[in-house]
Design an enzyme around this catalytic site. Structure first.
Site, PDB file in Angstrom:
ATOM      1  N   LYS A  14       0.784  -1.024   0.080  1.00 37.41           N
ATOM      2  CA  LYS A  14      -0.025  -0.152   0.168  1.00 37.41           C
ATOM      3  C   LYS A  14       1.092   1.241   0.019  1.00 37.41           C
ATOM      4  O   LYS A  14       0.457   2.270  -0.806  1.00 37.41           O
ATOM      5  CB  LYS A  14      -0.804   0.071   1.208  1.00 37.41           C
ATOM      6  CG  LYS A  14      -1.873  -1.055   1.281  1.00 37.41           C
ATOM      7  CD  LYS A  14      -2.986  -0.941   2.435  1.00 37.41           C
ATOM      8  CE  LYS A  14      -2.266  -1.045   3.875  1.00 37.41           C
ATOM      9  NZ  LYS A  14      -1.953  -2.245   4.180  1.00 37.41           N
ATOM     10  N   ARG A  91     -10.069   0.302   8.452  1.00 37.90           N
ATOM     11  CA  ARG A  91      -9.703  -0.975   8.294  1.00 37.90           C
ATOM     12  C   ARG A  91     -10.691  -1.751   9.026  1.00 37.90           C
ATOM     13  O   ARG A  91     -10.619  -3.133   9.400  1.00 37.90           O
ATOM     14  CB  ARG A  91      -8.601  -0.922   9.545  1.00 37.90           C
ATOM     15  CG  ARG A  91      -7.135  -1.009   8.907  1.00 37.90           C
ATOM     16  CD  ARG A  91      -6.044  -0.750   9.820  1.00 37.90           C
ATOM     17  NE  ARG A  91      -4.805  -1.547   9.554  1.00 37.90           N
ATOM     18  CZ  ARG A  91      -3.910  -1.099   8.816  1.00 37.90           C
ATOM     19  NH1 ARG A  91      -3.953   0.059   8.536  1.00 37.90           N
ATOM     20  NH2 ARG A  91      -2.721  -1.884   8.835  1.00 37.90           N
ATOM     21  N   ARG A 130      10.858  -6.124   5.341  1.00 39.63           N
ATOM     22  CA  ARG A 130      10.785  -4.631   5.738  1.00 39.63           C
ATOM     23  C   ARG A 130      11.409  -4.509   6.986  1.00 39.63           C
ATOM     24  O   ARG A 130      12.020  -3.418   7.400  1.00 39.63           O
ATOM     25  CB  ARG A 130       9.491  -4.284   5.608  1.00 39.63           C
ATOM     26  CG  ARG A 130       9.329  -3.001   5.833  1.00 39.63           C
ATOM     27  CD  ARG A 130       7.870  -2.347   5.578  1.00 39.63           C
ATOM     28  NE  ARG A 130       6.928  -3.011   6.499  1.00 39.63           N
ATOM     29  CZ  ARG A 130       5.447  -2.919   6.228  1.00 39.63           C
ATOM     30  NH1 ARG A 130       4.994  -2.152   5.358  1.00 39.63           N
ATOM     31  NH2 ARG A 130       4.607  -3.438   7.287  1.00 39.63           N
ATOM     32  N   ARG A 147      -0.914  -9.499  13.031  1.00 40.41           N
ATOM     33  CA  ARG A 147      -1.615  -8.523  12.204  1.00 40.41           C
ATOM     34  C   ARG A 147      -2.441  -9.197  10.740  1.00 40.41           C
ATOM     35  O   ARG A 147      -3.422  -8.472  10.514  1.00 40.41           O
ATOM     36  CB  ARG A 147      -0.512  -7.443  11.502  1.00 40.41           C
ATOM     37  CG  ARG A 147       0.000  -6.465  12.653  1.00 40.41           C
ATOM     38  CD  ARG A 147       1.195  -5.862  12.282  1.00 40.41           C
ATOM     39  NE  ARG A 147       1.482  -5.419  11.246  1.00 40.41           N
ATOM     40  CZ  ARG A 147       2.744  -5.175  10.610  1.00 40.41           C
ATOM     41  NH1 ARG A 147       3.718  -5.729  11.011  1.00 40.41           N
ATOM     42  NH2 ARG A 147       2.699  -4.487   9.332  1.00 40.41           N
TER      43      ARG A 147
HETATM   44  P1  ADP Z   1       0.501  -2.286   7.744  1.00 37.66           P
HETATM   45  O1  ADP Z   1      -0.718  -2.042   6.970  1.00 37.66           O
HETATM   46  O2  ADP Z   1       1.708  -2.471   6.952  1.00 37.66           O
HETATM   47  O3  ADP Z   1       0.077  -3.130   8.889  1.00 37.66           O
HETATM   48  P2  ADP Z   1       0.234   0.411   8.847  1.00 37.66           P
HETATM   49  O4  ADP Z   1       1.599   1.370   8.775  1.00 37.66           O
HETATM   50  O5  ADP Z   1      -0.919   0.954   7.914  1.00 37.66           O
HETATM   51  O6  ADP Z   1       0.899  -0.916   8.540  1.00 37.66           O
HETATM   52  O7  ADP Z   1      -0.358   0.282  10.208  1.00 37.66           O
HETATM   53  C1  ADP Z   1       0.495  -0.037  11.319  1.00 37.66           C
HETATM   54  C2  ADP Z   1      -0.584  -0.498  12.736  1.00 37.66           C
HETATM   55  O8  ADP Z   1      -1.212   0.767  13.156  1.00 37.66           O
HETATM   56  C3  ADP Z   1      -1.670  -1.396  12.255  1.00 37.66           C
HETATM   57  O9  ADP Z   1      -1.294  -2.688  12.628  1.00 37.66           O
HETATM   58  C4  ADP Z   1      -2.492  -0.920  13.357  1.00 37.66           C
HETATM   59  O10 ADP Z   1      -2.467  -1.426  14.980  1.00 37.66           O
HETATM   60  C5  ADP Z   1      -2.487   0.526  13.807  1.00 37.66           C
HETATM   61  N1  ADP Z   1      -3.473   1.382  12.614  1.00 37.66           N
HETATM   62  C6  ADP Z   1      -2.982   1.918  11.569  1.00 37.66           C
HETATM   63  N2  ADP Z   1      -4.163   2.256  10.752  1.00 37.66           N
HETATM   64  C7  ADP Z   1      -5.205   1.860  11.708  1.00 37.66           C
HETATM   65  C8  ADP Z   1      -6.498   2.028  11.526  1.00 37.66           C
HETATM   66  N3  ADP Z   1      -7.229   2.745  10.476  1.00 37.66           N
HETATM   67  N4  ADP Z   1      -7.413   1.688  12.665  1.00 37.66           N
HETATM   68  C9  ADP Z   1      -6.843   1.028  13.800  1.00 37.66           C
HETATM   69  N5  ADP Z   1      -5.524   0.718  13.632  1.00 37.66           N
HETATM   70  C10 ADP Z   1      -4.918   1.232  12.777  1.00 37.66           C
END
Ligand code: ADP
Length: 191
Positions: A14, A91, A130, A147
């Site tokens: 993404k 999400r 990563r 995750r």
């Molecule tokens: P990735 O999609 O690679 O896991 P992100 O950088 O998008 O990484 O998100 C890292 C973490 O931040 C997620 O695992 C979650 O804990 C938190 N997070 C990010 N965006 C959201 C969201 N929209 N709602 C809830 N938690 C979020």
């Protein structure tokens, strides 16, 4: 205006594809993950709360993240971009509903959801790779698997949600970065 959600499991690419989309379509990037990591780095109250969830592979509670998103959207009012790319948000279904409302209140909407589809074994490989480079505290095998579980349980239902609205664009997320970007452009240019 072109408002896009970039959607997919952790490790699906993404962030990488967002960077290319931002440049090509002159979009404003909103990454909830980046906002949270920035808060953790600065030691804010929000950062302290978020870190606990992130390091467990869990989602930060909806109310908190929806508030943050509303703030970031309002900061963007004066911005000269041609639209917004939402990366890592929504999400959950409640987040998607909140986003719809936030955008409607501002006289706009989501135009398309770009879904990067990548097999599970490849996702784990990419996240671990990563982690070696970025040192992100959630990019270790145990947290990565959590995750992915969180993704399957709470986030993947959004695919059907956006399919029902006719907005979901499935993109094969396996291949070179440039080839994947070509697929995304082809699918958005037909909008
Ligand atoms: P990735 O999609 O690679 O896991 P992100 O950088 O998008 O990484 O998100 C890292 C973490 O931040 C997620 O695992 C979650 O804990 C938190 N997070 C990010 N965006 C959201 C969201 N929209 N709602 C809830 N938690 C979020």
């Amino acid at each position: 205006m072109l408002n896009i959600v970039i959607f997919g499991a952790p490790g699906s690419g993404k962030g990488t594809q967002s960077d290319k989309l931002i440049e090509h379509y002159n979009l404003f990037h909103i990454s909830t993950g980046d906002v949270l990591r920035d808060n953790i780095k600065r030691g804010t109250e929000l950062g302290k709360i978020a870190k606990g969830f992130i390091d467990q592979g869990q989602l930060v509670p909806d109310e908190l993240i929806i508030d943050i998103l509303a703030q970031v959207l309002d900061e963007n009012k004066a911005n000269a971009s041609d639209g917004v790319i939402f990366d890592g948000f929504p999400r959950t279904i409640p987040q998607a509903e909140a986003l719809e409302q936030l955008l409607a209140d501002r006289g706009t909407k989501i135009d398309a959801v770009v879904g990067l589809e990548v097999p599970e074994d490849e996702l784990i490989k990419r996240i671990l790779l990563r982690g070696q480079m970025s040192g992100r505290s959630d990019d270790n095998e145990e947290t990565a698997r959590k995750r992915l579980d969180t993704y399957h349980n709470q986030t993947s239902p959004l695919k059907a949600y956006y399919e029902q609205q006719g907005k979901y664009r499935a993109i094969n997320g396996l291949g070179s970065i440039d080839d994947i970007f070509e697929l995304i452009k082809d699918s958005l240019d037909s909008l």
